[in-house]
Design a protein around this motif. Structure first.
Motif, mmCIF file in Angstrom:
data_model
loop_
_atom_site.group_PDB
_atom_site.id
_atom_site.type_symbol
_atom_site.label_atom_id
_atom_site.label_comp_id
_atom_site.label_asym_id
_atom_site.label_seq_id
_atom_site.Cartn_x
_atom_site.Cartn_y
_atom_site.Cartn_z
ATOM 1 N N LEU A 79 0.813 -1.215 0.000
ATOM 2 C CA LEU A 79 0.000 0.000 0.000
ATOM 3 C C LEU A 79 0.850 1.270 0.000
ATOM 4 C CD1 LEU A 79 -2.948 -0.986 2.364
ATOM 5 C CD2 LEU A 79 -3.013 -0.645 -0.126
ATOM 6 N N ASN A 80 1.996 1.227 0.666
ATOM 7 C CA ASN A 80 2.876 2.402 0.716
ATOM 8 C C ASN A 80 4.160 2.098 -0.025
ATOM 9 O OD1 ASN A 80 1.252 4.115 2.437
ATOM 10 N ND2 ASN A 80 1.682 2.627 4.057
ATOM 11 N N ILE A 81 4.341 2.760 -1.152
ATOM 12 C CA ILE A 81 5.561 2.573 -1.939
ATOM 13 C C ILE A 81 6.316 3.896 -1.938
ATOM 14 C CG2 ILE A 81 4.355 3.009 -4.129
ATOM 15 C CD1 ILE A 81 6.339 0.880 -5.367
ATOM 16 N N HIS A 82 7.608 3.807 -1.734
ATOM 17 C CA HIS A 82 8.464 4.987 -1.632
ATOM 18 C C HIS A 82 9.389 5.048 -2.845
ATOM 19 C CE1 HIS A 82 7.252 5.396 2.610
ATOM 20 N NE2 HIS A 82 7.198 4.074 2.541
ATOM 21 N N ASP A 83 9.790 6.264 -3.213
ATOM 22 C CA ASP A 83 10.726 6.482 -4.328
ATOM 23 C C ASP A 83 10.194 5.913 -5.642
ATOM 24 O OD1 ASP A 83 12.540 7.587 -2.451
ATOM 25 O OD2 ASP A 83 13.235 5.566 -1.958
ATOM 26 N N GLY A 84 8.880 5.937 -5.821
ATOM 27 C CA GLY A 84 8.289 5.432 -7.054
ATOM 28 C C GLY A 84 6.804 5.227 -6.887
ATOM 29 N N GLU A 85 6.198 4.521 -7.846
ATOM 30 C CA GLU A 85 4.767 4.243 -7.757
ATOM 31 C C GLU A 85 4.413 3.020 -8.586
ATOM 32 O OE1 GLU A 85 2.802 7.710 -9.269
ATOM 33 O OE2 GLU A 85 3.527 7.408 -11.301
ATOM 34 N N TRP A 86 3.307 2.382 -8.228
ATOM 35 C CA TRP A 86 2.776 1.271 -9.006
ATOM 36 C C TRP A 86 2.092 1.835 -10.248
ATOM 37 C CZ3 TRP A 86 4.822 -2.972 -7.365
ATOM 38 C CH2 TRP A 86 5.013 -3.210 -6.014
ATOM 39 N N ILE A 87 2.220 1.154 -11.370
ATOM 40 C CA ILE A 87 1.621 1.615 -12.617
ATOM 41 C C ILE A 87 0.105 1.768 -12.477
ATOM 42 C CG2 ILE A 87 1.139 0.961 -15.027
ATOM 43 C CD1 ILE A 87 3.951 -0.356 -15.052
ATOM 44 N N ASN A 88 -0.548 0.808 -11.833
ATOM 45 C CA ASN A 88 -2.011 0.828 -11.703
ATOM 46 C C ASN A 88 -2.470 1.311 -10.332
ATOM 47 O OD1 ASN A 88 -2.250 -0.247 -14.304
ATOM 48 N ND2 ASN A 88 -1.980 -2.312 -13.526
ATOM 49 N N GLY A 89 -1.599 1.975 -9.588
ATOM 50 C CA GLY A 89 -1.947 2.479 -8.273
ATOM 51 C C GLY A 89 -1.864 1.411 -7.198
ATOM 52 N N VAL A 90 -1.918 1.852 -5.942
ATOM 53 C CA VAL A 90 -1.756 0.913 -4.832
ATOM 54 C C VAL A 90 -2.936 -0.041 -4.706
ATOM 55 C CG1 VAL A 90 -0.189 2.383 -3.487
ATOM 56 C CG2 VAL A 90 -2.670 2.561 -3.129
ATOM 57 N N HIS A 91 -4.099 0.346 -5.204
ATOM 58 C CA HIS A 91 -5.281 -0.500 -5.081
ATOM 59 C C HIS A 91 -5.563 -1.291 -6.352
ATOM 60 C CE1 HIS A 91 -6.219 1.058 -1.149
ATOM 61 N NE2 HIS A 91 -6.054 2.277 -1.598
ATOM 62 N N GLY A 92 -4.593 -1.373 -7.255
ATOM 63 C CA GLY A 92 -4.769 -2.128 -8.492
ATOM 64 C C GLY A 92 -5.095 -3.596 -8.226
ATOM 65 N N VAL A 125 -3.972 -16.620 -16.490
ATOM 66 C CA VAL A 125 -5.105 -17.554 -16.574
ATOM 67 C C VAL A 125 -6.181 -17.184 -15.546
ATOM 68 C CG1 VAL A 125 -5.784 -19.969 -16.194
ATOM 69 C CG2 VAL A 125 -3.763 -19.443 -17.567
ATOM 70 N N LEU A 126 -5.769 -16.712 -14.377
ATOM 71 C CA LEU A 126 -6.710 -16.296 -13.332
ATOM 72 C C LEU A 126 -7.339 -14.936 -13.623
ATOM 73 C CD1 LEU A 126 -4.717 -17.435 -10.151
ATOM 74 C CD2 LEU A 126 -6.772 -18.504 -11.113
ATOM 75 N N GLY A 127 -6.898 -14.286 -14.715
ATOM 76 C CA GLY A 127 -7.481 -13.004 -15.103
ATOM 77 C C GLY A 127 -6.736 -11.775 -14.615
ATOM 78 N N TYR A 128 -5.550 -11.971 -14.080
ATOM 79 C CA TYR A 128 -4.747 -10.840 -13.595
ATOM 80 C C TYR A 128 -3.772 -10.397 -14.682
ATOM 81 C CZ TYR A 128 -6.460 -11.906 -8.913
ATOM 82 O OH TYR A 128 -7.258 -12.123 -7.820
ATOM 83 N N LYS A 129 -3.633 -9.081 -14.840
ATOM 84 C CA LYS A 129 -2.686 -8.512 -15.806
ATOM 85 C C LYS A 129 -1.508 -7.831 -15.105
ATOM 86 C CE LYS A 129 -5.461 -9.515 -19.214
ATOM 87 N NZ LYS A 129 -5.301 -10.863 -19.709
ATOM 88 N N ASP A 130 -1.618 -7.670 -13.790
ATOM 89 C CA ASP A 130 -0.637 -6.947 -12.985
ATOM 90 C C ASP A 130 -0.038 -7.939 -11.993
ATOM 91 O OD1 ASP A 130 0.686 -5.239 -11.189
ATOM 92 O OD2 ASP A 130 -0.970 -3.814 -11.050
ATOM 93 N N ILE A 131 1.285 -8.123 -12.073
ATOM 94 C CA ILE A 131 1.981 -9.048 -11.170
ATOM 95 C C ILE A 131 3.065 -8.258 -10.438
ATOM 96 C CG2 ILE A 131 3.304 -11.192 -10.967
ATOM 97 C CD1 ILE A 131 1.609 -10.897 -14.146
ATOM 98 N N ARG A 132 3.160 -8.454 -9.138
ATOM 99 C CA ARG A 132 4.123 -7.725 -8.319
ATOM 100 C C ARG A 132 4.966 -8.708 -7.522
ATOM 101 N NH1 ARG A 132 0.197 -2.624 -6.447
ATOM 102 N NH2 ARG A 132 -0.617 -2.313 -8.555
ATOM 103 N N ILE A 133 6.172 -8.274 -7.183
ATOM 104 C CA ILE A 133 7.108 -9.096 -6.419
ATOM 105 C C ILE A 133 8.079 -8.146 -5.725
ATOM 106 C CG2 ILE A 133 8.707 -9.391 -8.381
ATOM 107 C CD1 ILE A 133 9.175 -12.299 -7.383
ATOM 108 N N ASP A 134 8.655 -8.596 -4.624
ATOM 109 C CA ASP A 134 9.657 -7.765 -3.943
ATOM 110 C C ASP A 134 10.780 -8.656 -3.437
ATOM 111 O OD1 ASP A 134 9.350 -8.229 -0.773
ATOM 112 O OD2 ASP A 134 7.368 -8.323 -1.687
#
Length: 177
Positions: A79-92, A125-134
């Motif tokens: 939910l809180n990203i620093h020094d950048g941003e998620w392409i589709n926002g934090v609630h994507g 396949v599950l219908g997600y287009k946005d994948i995140r990892i850290d």
């Protein structure tokens, strides 16, 4: 030629998953990386993931070579990203790859890339287009695996630790068509 594929983990896989996670903790410690050194992920986390149907195992020649969790939906740590941003926002709407680890018996065979590729496919396949990892800022090996799978660094997130502290993690994202 060996068959290599991902499948959903079952309770019968838990002892092998726990062994792989323990090996990964030892491997990170040996490299001097302060990731997974404070009780996380706990066996209870792994059991919950399997029971929730979000753990996948990489099978090579009938043996479990690796494990990862594919979280679906909102991840509070993102939910809180620093020094950048998620392409589709934090609630994507996204999946998040967590707790990825390879068995020491299979390390060095570039299987992490196959595992991540499979998790990307499952996400689609599950219908997600946005994948995140850290990953931990000092975990150069995982950073390499993540970026060679097409992910882009989006910033820094902070993971809550069991001792109440928050530790930085580099956050990456891949948007697929």
């Amino acid at each position: 030629m060996s068959a290599t594929y991902l499948r959903q983990a079952t309770n019968k896989d838990l002892s092998e998953i726990k062994k792989i996670i323990d090996e990964a903790k030892a491997y990170l410690k040996k490299q001097g990386i302060d990731q997974w050194q404070n009780g996380y992920p706990a066996y209870e986390d792994l059991e919950t993931d399997v029971n929730n149907g979000i753990t996948y195992v990489l099978i090579v020649d009938g043996k479990i070579a690796g494990t990862a969790a594919l979280h679906q939906g909102l991840d509070v740590n993102y939910l809180n990203i620093h020094d950048g941003e998620w392409i589709n926002g934090v609630h994507g709407r996204y999946t998040a790859i967590h707790r990825i680890a390879m068995s020491s018996d299979f390390r060095g065979q570039h299987l992490s890339q196959k595992m991540i590729s499979g998790l990307i496919t499952i996400s689609g396949v599950l219908g997600y287009k946005d994948i995140r990892i850290d990953t931990h800022p000092e975990n150069m090996g995982m950073q390499h695996v993540i970026t060679t799978n097409g992910f882009t660094k989006r910033g820094t997130i902070y993971m809550a630790e069991s001792d109440g502290e928050a530790s930085p993690r580099y956050a990456y994202q891949l948007v697929i068509g």
